[in-house]
Design a protein around this motif. Structure first.
Motif, PDB file in Angstrom:
ATOM      1  N   GLU A 186       0.830  -1.206   0.000  1.00 56.93           N
ATOM      2  CA  GLU A 186       0.000   0.000   0.000  1.00 56.93           C
ATOM      3  C   GLU A 186       0.865   1.257   0.000  1.00 56.93           C
ATOM      4  OE1 GLU A 186      -2.532  -0.486   3.396  1.00 56.93           O
ATOM      5  OE2 GLU A 186      -3.821  -1.937   2.373  1.00 56.93           O
ATOM      6  N   VAL A 187       1.796   1.309  -0.955  1.00 58.87           N
ATOM      7  CA  VAL A 187       2.706   2.455  -1.063  1.00 58.87           C
ATOM      8  C   VAL A 187       1.879   3.727  -1.317  1.00 58.87           C
ATOM      9  CG1 VAL A 187       4.568   3.473  -2.423  1.00 58.87           C
ATOM     10  CG2 VAL A 187       4.574   1.010  -1.911  1.00 58.87           C
ATOM     11  N   PRO A 188       1.906   4.694  -0.404  1.00 53.84           N
ATOM     12  CA  PRO A 188       1.032   5.872  -0.551  1.00 53.84           C
ATOM     13  C   PRO A 188       1.217   6.628  -1.855  1.00 53.84           C
ATOM     14  CG  PRO A 188       1.959   5.774   1.658  1.00 53.84           C
ATOM     15  CD  PRO A 188       2.665   4.722   0.860  1.00 53.84           C
ATOM     16  N   LEU A 189       2.469   6.731  -2.316  1.00 50.22           N
ATOM     17  CA  LEU A 189       2.732   7.497  -3.533  1.00 50.22           C
ATOM     18  C   LEU A 189       1.953   6.957  -4.723  1.00 50.22           C
ATOM     19  CD1 LEU A 189       4.362   9.660  -5.073  1.00 50.22           C
ATOM     20  CD2 LEU A 189       6.227   7.993  -5.258  1.00 50.22           C
ATOM     21  N   TYR A 190       1.717   5.659  -4.732  1.00 48.89           N
ATOM     22  CA  TYR A 190       1.035   5.033  -5.864  1.00 48.89           C
ATOM     23  C   TYR A 190      -0.319   4.452  -5.466  1.00 48.89           C
ATOM     24  CZ  TYR A 190       5.543   5.731  -8.030  1.00 48.89           C
ATOM     25  OH  TYR A 190       6.684   6.319  -8.533  1.00 48.89           O
ATOM     26  N   SER A 191      -0.973   5.057  -4.487  1.00 46.33           N
ATOM     27  CA  SER A 191      -2.280   4.569  -4.046  1.00 46.33           C
ATOM     28  C   SER A 191      -3.326   4.689  -5.144  1.00 46.33           C
ATOM     29  CB  SER A 191      -2.732   5.322  -2.798  1.00 46.33           C
ATOM     30  OG  SER A 191      -2.823   6.712  -3.062  1.00 46.33           O
ATOM     31  N   THR A 192      -3.232   5.744  -5.969  1.00 49.57           N
ATOM     32  CA  THR A 192      -4.187   5.908  -7.071  1.00 49.57           C
ATOM     33  C   THR A 192      -4.080   4.742  -8.046  1.00 49.57           C
ATOM     34  OG1 THR A 192      -4.082   8.301  -6.918  1.00 49.57           O
ATOM     35  CG2 THR A 192      -4.872   7.390  -8.996  1.00 49.57           C
ATOM     36  N   GLN A 193      -2.850   4.318  -8.336  1.00 49.74           N
ATOM     37  CA  GLN A 193      -2.657   3.232  -9.292  1.00 49.74           C
ATOM     38  C   GLN A 193      -2.961   1.868  -8.655  1.00 49.74           C
ATOM     39  OE1 GLN A 193      -0.244   5.778  -8.902  1.00 49.74           O
ATOM     40  NE2 GLN A 193      -1.211   6.797 -10.653  1.00 49.74           N
ATOM     41  N   SER A 194      -2.497   1.651  -7.432  1.00 50.76           N
ATOM     42  CA  SER A 194      -2.613   0.317  -6.845  1.00 50.76           C
ATOM     43  C   SER A 194      -4.058  -0.064  -6.536  1.00 50.76           C
ATOM     44  CB  SER A 194      -1.760   0.207  -5.581  1.00 50.76           C
ATOM     45  OG  SER A 194      -2.151   1.141  -4.622  1.00 50.76           O
TER      46      SER A 194
END
Length: 542
Positions: free
Chosen positions: A303-311
């Motif tokens: 759940e990497v915050p930087l890529y929350s939109t993508q994940s």
């Protein structure tokens, strides 16, 4: 000119001190916030970081004071400002140059979805509209690009009528360089002249083999999964790491320059990618299909915050064979290549598998597989990369560095004499206006998807009222900002999806006058009043 004169020489407390009334004029000294309204804080970057934007914010705050708002301007170091707004939501009004996207509604869904209003989740304006949520979800699930065009137009109409964010100026993408040393600048849609596409197409001149740039402040991390998405980091990592797909200058995924040489949509929730089998990491280890599947699963599971939109769209990734990776989505996403595959950096499993908290990892010497390799990082002064000779889309220069130079005058002196040969910041300011015709300077401009935004925080008292937001928008002197602060380079802002996005953009949105009289009339019709000190009072019952 009258309005601008009130801005020039305004608050320049770069140390982060607060001052009232935006320009410190004291016009409303002693006045109190109107009934039902707050004292509002406009966060501002230091003048040394971006002088035009610093002045524009002071000017807008001054105009809001004249409208009857109790204003203060808080000048902050850029990283602190960005965190205050995007993570802590501790602000009333914010303005910066936004945003990096190759697919506009993916970003709009992140910024305005009613489910993203928690701390750091992306919706820093606090805007909530369930109808818009449904429109954006329908768009994102739609596999047909032609159908998505009409959906995108309806989304723009809704947003420009509710104005959770207003574009102040549509900024051009600008390449500013020493034309004796480097040429052939070709921008892509998302990252402009700092894109991967630009870098692999640059041509060096006059025997020069180093691309020499600057930035006004130091980099803060070398963690590709742990930075805060500022351009100073994005522009480095987009050259150190590969992505499944890369875009050309027509904003199209291009297999000739991508890590994947082919791709196929198996069904509405499944994509398959053919991976290059003759590629390696910068440390010499082979880059494999296992690395690609690991990257997608690792970013999603942690759940990497930087890529929350993508994940949120990734269920899992699996290796089909030596050169094939299958991505299984958690929900349908039509523009998957533009919204996910173009944005997730592929990382080496042998370096990351043992890291439990990737966003907090302390990375000193990053290992990627992109056209440029990490060389050195002298914190506070300079960052350098070298060419990765074995890359499938090589750059034509041997080295690239960014030197920390806060003063614009020093930057221009170095650009003209060749100690620097490009200006990554793309700064639109007085120095550009004065030096663009110098015999050593070249410039290239292109319509950008980005703009200077004005965002009110709807969590603040009164700012959840659409009529007040519309009145504030009408109070912003967009034309004087363009003509007098930005020397006519950009266009005045009017729509959140720029014409750079081609048919996804529409002109058919609510337009706003630039008129304080119109703003006052709007507020009067909505029941607002002014007290004896000309301070705005909320409608009765608010």
């Amino acid at each position: 000119m009258t309005a601008l004169a009130g801005c020039a020489g305004g608050n320049e407390n770069d140390g982060g001190n607060k001052s009232g009334n935006g320009n410190g004029s004291g016009d409303n000294e002693g006045a109190s916030a109107g009934s039902g309204l707050s004292t509002y804080t406009y966060v501002n970057n230091a003048q040394s970081y971006n002088p035009p934007r610093h002045d524009a914010i002071n000017l807008i705050a001054d105009q809001f004071s004249d409208l009857g708002l109790d204003m203060e301007v808080d000048v902050l170091e850029w990283g602190t400002l960005f965190s205050r707004v995007s993570e802590e939501y501790n602000y009333s009004f914010a303005t910066w140059h936004t945003f990096f996207v190759s697919e506009p509604v993916t970003e709009l869904n992140n910024l305005f979805n009613s489910g993203n209003t928690g701390p750091g989740q992306g919706n820093y304006s606090g805007y909530e509209n369930p109808d818009l949520d449904e429109m954006m979800q329908s768009y994102l699930a739609e596999p047909d690009p032609d159908t998505r065009i009409n959906q995108a137009h309806e989304i723009q109409k809704t947003l420009m009528d509710d104005v959770p964010t207003m574009p102040i100026t549509h900024m051009p993408q600008a390449a500013i360089y020493n034309k004796n040393q480097v040429g052939n600048w070709q921008a892509d849609l998302a990252n402009g002249f700092n894109s991967y596409w630009t870098m692999i197409n640059l041509e060096m001149k006059g025997g020069e083999n180093t691309l020499k740039g600057y930035w006004p402040e130091t980099l803060s991390t070398m963690n590709v999964l742990g930075h805060n998405d500022e351009s100073k980091h994005v522009y480095q990592f987009n050259m150190m790491y590969d992505f499944l797909v890369q875009l050309n200058n027509n904003a199209e995924p291009d297999p000739e320059v991508s890590l994947a040489t082919d791709w196929n949509r198996v069904d509405e929730t499944t994509m398959e990618y053919t991976i290059r089998t003759d590629h390696s990491w910068h440390d010499g280890e082979d880059l494999t299909a296992e690395d690609v599947a690991f990257t997608y699963n690792y970013i999603s599971e942690n759940e990497v915050p930087l890529y929350s939109t993508q994940s949120q769209y990734i269920d899992n990734a699996e290796v089909v064979d030596e050169q094939t990776v299958r991505i299984n989505m958690s929900q349908p996403l039509g523009p998957f290549n533009l919204a996910v595959a173009n944005l997730l950096p592929i990382i080496p499993e042998h370096k990351w598998a043992d890291r439990d908290n990737p966003s907090q990892a302390n990375i000193q010497e990053p290992v990627g597989s992109g056209p440029m390799m990490f060389d050195y990082w002298e914190k506070g002064s300079e960052f350098g990369m070298t060419k990765f000779d074995d890359h499938f889309a090589p750059v034509s220069f041997e080295k690239r560095f960014w030197r920390v130079i806060p003063e614009a005058s020093t930057v221009w002196e170095n650009l003209i004499n060749g100690d620097l040969n490009y200006e990554p910041f793309g700064r639109i300011d007085r120095s550009l206006d004065q030096n663009q015709d110098n015999e050593n300077i070249g410039t290239t401009f292109q319509t950008a998807p980005t703009f200077w935004m004005f965002t009110p925080n709807e969590r603040e008292q009164g700012l959840d009222d659409k009529q007040l937001r519309k009145a504030l928008v009408e109070t912003i002197p967009r034309t004087p900002i363009v003509d007098q602060i930005l020397f006519g380079f950009p266009e005045t802002g009017f729509n959140i999806v720029s014409s750079a996005f081609g048919p996804l953009h529409t002109e058919d949105v609510t337009k706003y006058e630039e008129s304080k009289e119109a703003a006052r009339s709007r507020l009067e019709e909505a029941g607002y009043t002014w007290d004896d000190n000309d301070m705005l009072q909320a409608p009765s019952g608010n």
